[in-house]
Design a protein around this motif. Structure first.
Motif, mmCIF file in Angstrom:
data_model
loop_
_atom_site.group_PDB
_atom_site.id
_atom_site.type_symbol
_atom_site.label_atom_id
_atom_site.label_comp_id
_atom_site.label_asym_id
_atom_site.label_seq_id
_atom_site.Cartn_x
_atom_site.Cartn_y
_atom_site.Cartn_z
ATOM 1 N N PHE A 38 0.820 -1.209 0.000
ATOM 2 C CA PHE A 38 0.000 0.000 0.000
ATOM 3 C C PHE A 38 0.858 1.263 0.000
ATOM 4 O O PHE A 38 1.972 1.279 0.513
ATOM 5 C CB PHE A 38 -0.919 0.026 1.228
ATOM 6 C CG PHE A 38 -1.782 -1.188 1.368
ATOM 7 C CD1 PHE A 38 -2.797 -1.440 0.459
ATOM 8 C CD2 PHE A 38 -1.575 -2.098 2.396
ATOM 9 C CE1 PHE A 38 -3.587 -2.571 0.576
ATOM 10 C CE2 PHE A 38 -2.361 -3.220 2.524
ATOM 11 C CZ PHE A 38 -3.375 -3.463 1.610
ATOM 12 N N LYS A 39 0.274 2.320 -0.574
ATOM 13 C CA LYS A 39 0.883 3.641 -0.522
ATOM 14 C C LYS A 39 0.175 4.449 0.558
ATOM 15 O O LYS A 39 -0.842 4.032 1.095
ATOM 16 C CB LYS A 39 0.776 4.331 -1.888
ATOM 17 C CG LYS A 39 1.565 3.607 -2.968
ATOM 18 C CD LYS A 39 1.360 4.254 -4.316
ATOM 19 C CE LYS A 39 2.194 3.504 -5.356
ATOM 20 N NZ LYS A 39 1.723 3.699 -6.703
ATOM 21 N N ASP A 85 5.506 -2.485 8.932
ATOM 22 C CA ASP A 85 6.240 -1.676 7.951
ATOM 23 C C ASP A 85 5.413 -0.488 7.487
ATOM 24 O O ASP A 85 5.921 0.626 7.346
ATOM 25 C CB ASP A 85 6.615 -2.532 6.736
ATOM 26 C CG ASP A 85 7.731 -3.514 7.048
ATOM 27 O OD1 ASP A 85 8.309 -3.420 8.149
ATOM 28 O OD2 ASP A 85 8.009 -4.379 6.208
ATOM 29 N N TYR A 86 4.124 -0.727 7.271
ATOM 30 C CA TYR A 86 3.249 0.343 6.767
ATOM 31 C C TYR A 86 3.032 1.415 7.835
ATOM 32 O O TYR A 86 3.055 2.614 7.538
ATOM 33 C CB TYR A 86 1.911 -0.246 6.331
ATOM 34 C CG TYR A 86 0.960 0.771 5.720
ATOM 35 C CD1 TYR A 86 1.150 1.219 4.414
ATOM 36 C CD2 TYR A 86 -0.110 1.275 6.451
ATOM 37 C CE1 TYR A 86 0.286 2.154 3.855
ATOM 38 C CE2 TYR A 86 -0.975 2.211 5.894
ATOM 39 C CZ TYR A 86 -0.772 2.639 4.589
ATOM 40 O OH TYR A 86 -1.622 3.573 4.047
ATOM 41 N N VAL A 87 2.855 0.998 9.070
ATOM 42 C CA VAL A 87 2.558 1.945 10.150
ATOM 43 C C VAL A 87 3.803 2.743 10.550
ATOM 44 O O VAL A 87 3.744 3.964 10.739
ATOM 45 C CB VAL A 87 1.974 1.204 11.373
ATOM 46 C CG1 VAL A 87 1.863 2.145 12.577
ATOM 47 C CG2 VAL A 87 0.611 0.614 11.030
ATOM 48 N N PHE A 93 5.363 -7.065 -0.669
ATOM 49 C CA PHE A 93 5.085 -6.834 0.743
ATOM 50 C C PHE A 93 5.657 -7.926 1.638
ATOM 51 O O PHE A 93 5.536 -7.853 2.863
ATOM 52 C CB PHE A 93 3.574 -6.669 0.984
ATOM 53 C CG PHE A 93 2.732 -7.854 0.583
ATOM 54 C CD1 PHE A 93 2.376 -8.815 1.516
ATOM 55 C CD2 PHE A 93 2.270 -8.000 -0.714
ATOM 56 C CE1 PHE A 93 1.586 -9.901 1.169
ATOM 57 C CE2 PHE A 93 1.484 -9.079 -1.077
ATOM 58 C CZ PHE A 93 1.141 -10.031 -0.144
ATOM 59 N N PHE A 94 6.284 -8.944 1.052
ATOM 60 C CA PHE A 94 7.061 -9.918 1.821
ATOM 61 C C PHE A 94 8.081 -10.547 0.893
ATOM 62 O O PHE A 94 8.009 -10.392 -0.333
ATOM 63 C CB PHE A 94 6.157 -10.977 2.474
ATOM 64 C CG PHE A 94 5.568 -11.988 1.526
ATOM 65 C CD1 PHE A 94 6.106 -13.252 1.415
ATOM 66 C CD2 PHE A 94 4.456 -11.680 0.752
ATOM 67 C CE1 PHE A 94 5.563 -14.202 0.567
ATOM 68 C CE2 PHE A 94 3.900 -12.617 -0.099
ATOM 69 C CZ PHE A 94 4.456 -13.883 -0.196
ATOM 70 N N CYS A 95 9.059 -11.224 1.458
ATOM 71 C CA CYS A 95 10.108 -11.840 0.645
ATOM 72 C C CYS A 95 9.566 -13.085 -0.049
ATOM 73 O O CYS A 95 9.210 -14.062 0.621
ATOM 74 C CB CYS A 95 11.310 -12.205 1.514
ATOM 75 S SG CYS A 95 12.281 -10.785 2.036
ATOM 76 N N GLU A 96 9.515 -13.041 -1.342
ATOM 77 C CA GLU A 96 9.067 -14.168 -2.149
ATOM 78 C C GLU A 96 10.157 -14.450 -3.176
ATOM 79 O O GLU A 96 10.654 -13.512 -3.827
ATOM 80 C CB GLU A 96 7.725 -13.844 -2.813
ATOM 81 C CG GLU A 96 6.941 -15.070 -3.208
ATOM 82 C CD GLU A 96 5.484 -14.745 -3.531
ATOM 83 O OE1 GLU A 96 4.663 -15.664 -3.464
ATOM 84 O OE2 GLU A 96 5.173 -13.593 -3.853
#
Length: 312
Positions: free
Chosen positions: A16-17, A82-84, A175-178
């Motif tokens: 998200f932005k 991370d977003y917060v 948004f996560f390590c893939e």
């Protein structure tokens, strides 16, 4: 707000932005996460406490709930933090751990869904032979096999992915390590690893998916021969809902891991990954369990018992 990368850490750009619309989507994801954690925890408690649910079918369902619970807990809290906070860095060890855990659970769930489809096939097509064809020993072997195969795939991909040298730009548009997203940043030839990963995906995704389609094909064939219209409608509704969730899970995983590199888009990958890591774990307890009359009965008995204890 974002902290720049000055170490060997990776930077997760996130899903998200910082806009009003994306903040609303973020709240929706948190709501779905809470729903998923509640639903899967409730399923585990009900299956553990109610002796009537101590059967191979519900044991497999409890493993599915446990996998979904762990998958959501591995990915969403880090993404939300991370977003917060705006601190989007993740260490190579943390990144490798996310890859290992997500692939262990995703691969394990892939084989577990195939085991569950076999269980349903035996229950519908060979009900009298169910205790023989689906005994506890076979159930435990299939469950253990699902966990071990998933862990082997996760360990292999996490180890191989982190063994590559990475350039100075360590920003992962995810948004996560893939593994597929991380490999794009490698400053080395990754063609051999990508071919091996493709073969693993065929074994981990297409083979179980083919077994599931075969099982449900045989189930639908048996359903069509039922004389009762009501029983036929109920069976069709159950099979269609199961196949919808299976299609969503396997479709999203195949899209991420088996698509050619030239067709990849970071935005599409993030959205599709969210389907099988966040959205599917919400649906699984609703589709497979809480719509089941036996589970409803167990829930009613448990609530009744809690009410009586409260009154006493």
């Amino acid at each position: 707000m974002e902290r720049r990368n000055t170490t060997s850490d990776f930077i997760l750009l996130g899903l998200f932005k910082y806009t009003r619309a994306h903040f609303f989507l973020f709240l929706m994801v948190l709501t779905m996460t809470i729903t998923s954690l509640t639903g899967n925890t409730l399923m585990l408690l009900l299956i553990h406490r109610d002796l009537r649910l101590h059967t191979p079918m519900y044991f497999l369902l409890s493993q599915l709930s446990f996998m979904d619970l762990m998958l959501v807990s591995t990915i969403v809290p880090k993404m939300a933090a991370d977003y917060v906070t705006g601190k989007k860095s993740i260490s190579p060890t943390g990144c490798g751990l996310q890859i290992f855990v997500s692939l262990t659970l995703g691969g394990g769930e892939s084989f577990l869904l195939a085991a569950m489809s076999y269980d349903r096939y035996v229950a519908v097509c060979h009900p009298l032979r169910y205790p023989i064809l689906m005994n506890w020993r076979l159930c435990l072997q299939m469950t253990l096999g699902s966990w071990l195969l998933g862990a082997a795939d996760g360990l292999m991909q996490a180890t191989a992915t982190l063994s590559f040298p990475y350039c100075s730009a360590r920003e992962i548009d995810h948004f996560f390590c893939e593994a597929p997203m991380l490999v794009r940043l490698a400053c080395a030839d990754t063609s051999v690893f990508e071919k091996v990963m493709y073969i693993c995906c065929v074994l981990m995704l297409l083979v179980p998916f083919s077994l599931i389609l075969t099982s449900y094909g045989l189930i639908l064939s048996a359903v069509l021969q039922m004389r009762s219209t009501e029983a036929r409608k109920k069976a069709f509704a159950t099979c269609s809902s199961h196949l919808a969730v299976v299609g969503l899970f396997y479709g999203a995983a195949i899209f991420i891991y088996m698509r050619p590199k030239s067709y990849r888009s970071a935005n599409h990958d993030k959205v599709v990954s969210a389907f099988y890591t966040i959205f599917t774990p919400v649906l699984n307890p609703l589709i497979y369990s809480l719509r089941n009359s036996e589970v409803k009965g167990a829930l009613e008995r448990w609530l009744r018992k809690c009410t009586n204890l409260k009154h006493q």
